[in-house]
Design an enzyme around this catalytic site. Structure first.
Site, PDB file in Angstrom:
ATOM      1  CG  HIS A 156       0.592  -7.418  -5.859  1.00  0.00           C
ATOM      2  ND1 HIS A 156       1.160  -6.174  -5.780  1.00  0.00           N
ATOM      3  CD2 HIS A 156      -0.526  -7.348  -5.101  1.00  0.00           C
ATOM      4  CE1 HIS A 156       0.427  -5.386  -5.024  1.00  0.00           C
ATOM      5  NE2 HIS A 156      -0.607  -6.075  -4.603  1.00  0.00           N
ATOM      6  CD  GLU A 262      -2.017  -5.372  -7.863  1.00  0.00           C
ATOM      7  OE1 GLU A 262      -2.776  -6.249  -7.413  1.00  0.00           O
ATOM      8  OE2 GLU A 262      -1.829  -4.290  -7.277  1.00  0.00           O
TER       9      GLU A 262
HETATM   10  O1  TA6 Z   1      -2.844  -4.200  -4.799  1.00  0.00           O
HETATM   11  C1  TA6 Z   1      -4.039  -4.702  -4.332  1.00  0.00           C
HETATM   12  C2  TA6 Z   1      -3.951  -4.928  -2.833  1.00  0.00           C
HETATM   13  O2  TA6 Z   1      -4.949  -5.814  -2.445  1.00  0.00           O
HETATM   14  C3  TA6 Z   1      -4.066  -3.589  -2.090  1.00  0.00           C
HETATM   15  O3  TA6 Z   1      -5.348  -3.442  -1.517  1.00  0.00           O
HETATM   16  C4  TA6 Z   1      -2.969  -3.694  -1.037  1.00  0.00           C
HETATM   17  O4  TA6 Z   1      -3.432  -4.367   0.110  1.00  0.00           O
HETATM   18  C5  TA6 Z   1      -1.930  -4.465  -1.818  1.00  0.00           C
HETATM   19  O5  TA6 Z   1      -2.674  -5.509  -2.448  1.00  0.00           O
HETATM   20  C6  TA6 Z   1      -0.727  -4.922  -1.035  1.00  0.00           C
HETATM   21  O6  TA6 Z   1      -1.063  -5.954  -0.142  1.00  0.00           O
HETATM   22  P1  TA6 Z   1       0.128  -6.494   0.806  1.00  0.00           P
HETATM   23  O7  TA6 Z   1      -0.454  -7.664   1.545  1.00  0.00           O
HETATM   24  O8  TA6 Z   1       1.280  -6.886  -0.083  1.00  0.00           O
HETATM   25  O9  TA6 Z   1       0.511  -5.331   1.688  1.00  0.00           O
END
Ligand code: TA6
Length: 287
Positions: A156, A262
């Site tokens: 991520h 990501e």
């Molecule tokens: O980046 C994709 C994602 O699924 C977004 O929808 C957002 O929720 C992000 O991940 C961050 O998630 P987190 O649980 O780290 O706040």
């Protein structure tokens, strides 16, 4: 360098080569900094919580065994790997130009409450390599149990942005994606832009992406090339203003200075057979 707390517990690892340096927290094996020729290329929120009580908001959180709550809402969103302290795997390569270290996580280190929900045995080996102006991060996933299991995984990665109006992602044209932003409402679309830009909330899941190489523009002078290794999907995200207000560890001041690109396997779960190994990752290069 190995940074320890007052009890001697390893907190984070710092590595550097002739052009670059990186820092990895043992918590989540979260790489939080990659500085190349004096410029930080990853984004870490100034409000990131670094004491192990919450996933670190920035750098490269490791998503495993699920993306969001794709397998089950009973597990934490994005899984438990990024909120568990990993074990030090040691230094594999140590030359002036190339530094490689590794981190290990098995079911033995994971909070039992998660293994009651996802009762499987596994061994993850996360390898971080600084090689000139490249950063390679690779995750090796082995099923050490006695039955197959399903998983998602994703790196991520939060990229540092100097000027969001110049930023963009090149190389996803003609790819299928799901627009999961509020405006997109989960619609399936085909990317028709050479350069994906950030002028509103973006939350797109590109799936079965055949392309392997992408160019990220970040407003800084030097672009970043991303090589996607084995993983089939790419998520592109910027929370923009409204969503940022709802993330206490991100704040309203962050979204103009970042976007996430990501690489992962999130659209379909992967089934891993007993003793089987899945390996995927990315190579980031400042060009
Ligand atoms: O980046 C994709 C994602 O699924 C977004 O929808 C957002 O929720 C992000 O991940 C961050 O998630 P987190 O649980 O780290 O706040």
């Amino acid at each position: 360098d190995l940074i320890r707390d007052s009890n001697g517990n390893l907190i984070k690892v710092k590595i550097n080569n002739t052009n670059a340096s990186a820092e990895i927290y043992m918590f989540g094996a979260t790489l939080t900094s990659w500085v190349v020729n004096g410029q930080e290329r990853l984004f870490l929120s100034k409000k990131a919580i670094l004491n192990g009580t919450k996933a670190i908001r920035g750098g490269i959180p490791i998503v495993f065994p699920q993306f969001n709550t794709k397998l089950t809402t009973d597990l934490p969103s994005h899984g438990f790997a990024r909120i568990t302290t990993w074990k030090w795997g040691g230094i594999n390569i140590n030359t002036p130009d190339r530094k490689e270290v590794s981190f290990i996580l098995t079911d033995k280190e994971v909070n039992k409450k998660y293994l009651e929900i996802w009762p499987h045995q596994f061994k993850l080996v996360y390898t971080v390599l600084l090689d000139g102006k490249s950063l390679s991060t690779s995750l090796r996933i082995k099923n050490t149990g006695n039955e197959p299991w399903l998983f998602n995984t994703l790196l991520h990665t939060y990229f540092n942005v100097d000027d969001l109006t110049e930023a963009g992602v090149n190389g996803l044209i003609n790819c299928n994606y799901i627009d999961t932003s509020p405006e997109g409402n989960g619609e399936k679309k085909i990317e028709d832009r050479q350069k994906i830009v950030f002028q509103k909330e973006v939350d797109s899941i590109y799936y079965d992406v055949n392309q392997k190489n992408f160019k990220l523009q970040t407003g800084f002078k030097n672009d970043i090339m991303v090589e996607k290794c084995t993983l089939p999907d790419v998520v592109v995200w910027n929370p923009w203003i409204e969503k940022s207000k709802r993330m206490a560890d991100f704040g309203e001041e962050s979204y103009p200075h970042m976007f996430c690109f990501e690489v992962g396997s999130v659209y379909q779960p992967i089934e891993l057979d007993v003793d089987a190994v899945y390996e995927g990752g990315q190579v980031l290069t400042v060009v």
